[in-house]
Design an enzyme around this catalytic site. Sequence first.
Site, short mmCIF file in Angstrom:
data_model
loop_
_atom_site.label_atom_id
_atom_site.label_comp_id
_atom_site.label_asym_id
_atom_site.label_seq_id
_atom_site.Cartn_x
_atom_site.Cartn_y
_atom_site.Cartn_z
N ALA A 156 0.78 -1.20 0.43
CA ALA A 156 -0.54 0.10 -0.04
C ALA A 156 0.67 1.35 -0.05
O ALA A 156 0.27 2.39 -1.02
CB ALA A 156 -0.92 0.23 0.77
N ASP A 169 -3.87 -3.14 3.98
CA ASP A 169 -4.16 -2.02 2.49
C ASP A 169 -4.64 -0.84 2.85
O ASP A 169 -5.48 -0.26 2.53
CB ASP A 169 -4.57 -3.49 1.78
CG ASP A 169 -2.90 -3.51 1.45
OD1 ASP A 169 -2.79 -4.84 1.75
OD2 ASP A 169 -2.29 -3.21 0.33
C1 LIG Z 1 2.50 -2.42 3.57
S1 LIG Z 1 1.05 -2.18 2.63
C2 LIG Z 1 1.97 -4.17 2.80
C3 LIG Z 1 0.27 -4.77 2.47
O1 LIG Z 1 0.50 -4.81 0.76
C4 LIG Z 1 0.71 -6.21 0.72
O2 LIG Z 1 -0.78 -6.18 -0.61
P1 LIG Z 1 0.03 -6.32 -2.74
O3 LIG Z 1 1.02 -7.74 -2.57
O4 LIG Z 1 -0.98 -6.81 -3.62
O5 LIG Z 1 0.92 -5.17 -2.92
C5 LIG Z 1 -0.36 -7.34 1.36
O6 LIG Z 1 -1.61 -6.50 1.00
C6 LIG Z 1 0.54 -6.60 2.16
O7 LIG Z 1 0.08 -6.33 3.27
#
Ligand SMILES: CSC[C@H]1O[C@H](OP(=O)(O)O)[C@H](O)[C@@H]1O
Length: 349
Positions: free
Chosen positions: A50, A239
């Site tokens: 995020a 997120d």
């Molecule tokens: C520090 S936010 C990280 C958060 O985002 C990830 O999703 P994605 O890999 O699809 O961008 C995941 O939900 C993480 O916890």
Amino acid sequence: MKPTNVNLNENKSAVVILDQTKIPNEEIYLELKTAKEMYDAIFELKVRGAPAIGICAAYSIYILAKNINADDYNEFLSVFKENKEYLNSSRPTAVNLSWALERMEKVVISNKGKSIDDIVDLLEREAIEIQEEDIEMCRKISELGLSLLEKEDGILTHCNAGPMATSLYGTALGPILLGQEKGYNFRVFADETRPLLQGARLTSYELDKADVDVTLICDNMASIVMKNGWINACLVGCDRIAANGDVANKIGTSGVAILAKYYNIPFYVLGPTSTLDMGCKTGNDIKIELRDGNEIKEKFYKKPMAPKRVNTYNPAFDVTDNSLITAIITEKGICRPPFKESLLKISKK
Ligand SMILES: CSC[C@H]1O[C@H](OP(=O)(O)O)[C@H](O)[C@@H]1O
């Protein structure tokens, strides 16, 4: 220390990102110059997490603004809005994407009357501020998160919320990395996090690089490590946090929370207040991104692991009910139930 996952290039003509899809095998940097390159980098998780998505979007819309050939402010604003809507459509769940783009748009709108060149300079400053604020937010989150842990704790993580997913320190991994620097002796169990394996590819990479004792497990092993008594706390990122404390995070997070509840293990969500969406009353209001089923059937295999015509269901996130969360750690403080009250208070700080 300077962030390495998202930056501007030397002549400020492109956003430079570490391509997270190549980790842990290669450290490759990409220059994003066009709106499509920026959109694709976010959609394909070359830049992900995020806060990192928000920072990348802020720098991206600044680069695109520099290249707008407009005769007047209204034309500039119109093209700016087109670019913003396009980038915002890349991924729907992480609030930081729209939060950062709206913050950049506010710079344009609140400086009507200034020259376009001056507005573009202000956009650059805003993007840098967004990144610098995130560095400070994550540092504070790491300190507050560490205050909840003991020196020899066993910790379970899901997905990746480390430096690559943020600006510099990470959120869920922040307390672990800070504790390592302070001589703590954590034993971390990292869920590989199917289907895109952020835990295997990114979390174990970041923790191993920091010499943290990290053990990689399949997602379906979270229960046995908790039952064995090896886990003292679960740390996950987020997120989008709804006003009642329901949290959208990587698919599988709600399952970990349910297991933690069953085994009476604290379940901590860590994230900056930029991930808090007070406009979202409950988790039911959070749009969950659905992705291509081939990420399940074939992406990380030499050959497809399921018949071609078999249906798939590939939600990239799920929502953890606030009743399963022990605390939400933000840079402004630790929020505990009742979250509606504690989050409202922190949102006003
Ligand atoms: C520090 S936010 C990280 C958060 O985002 C990830 O999703 P994605 O890999 O699809 O961008 C995941 O939900 C993480 O916890």
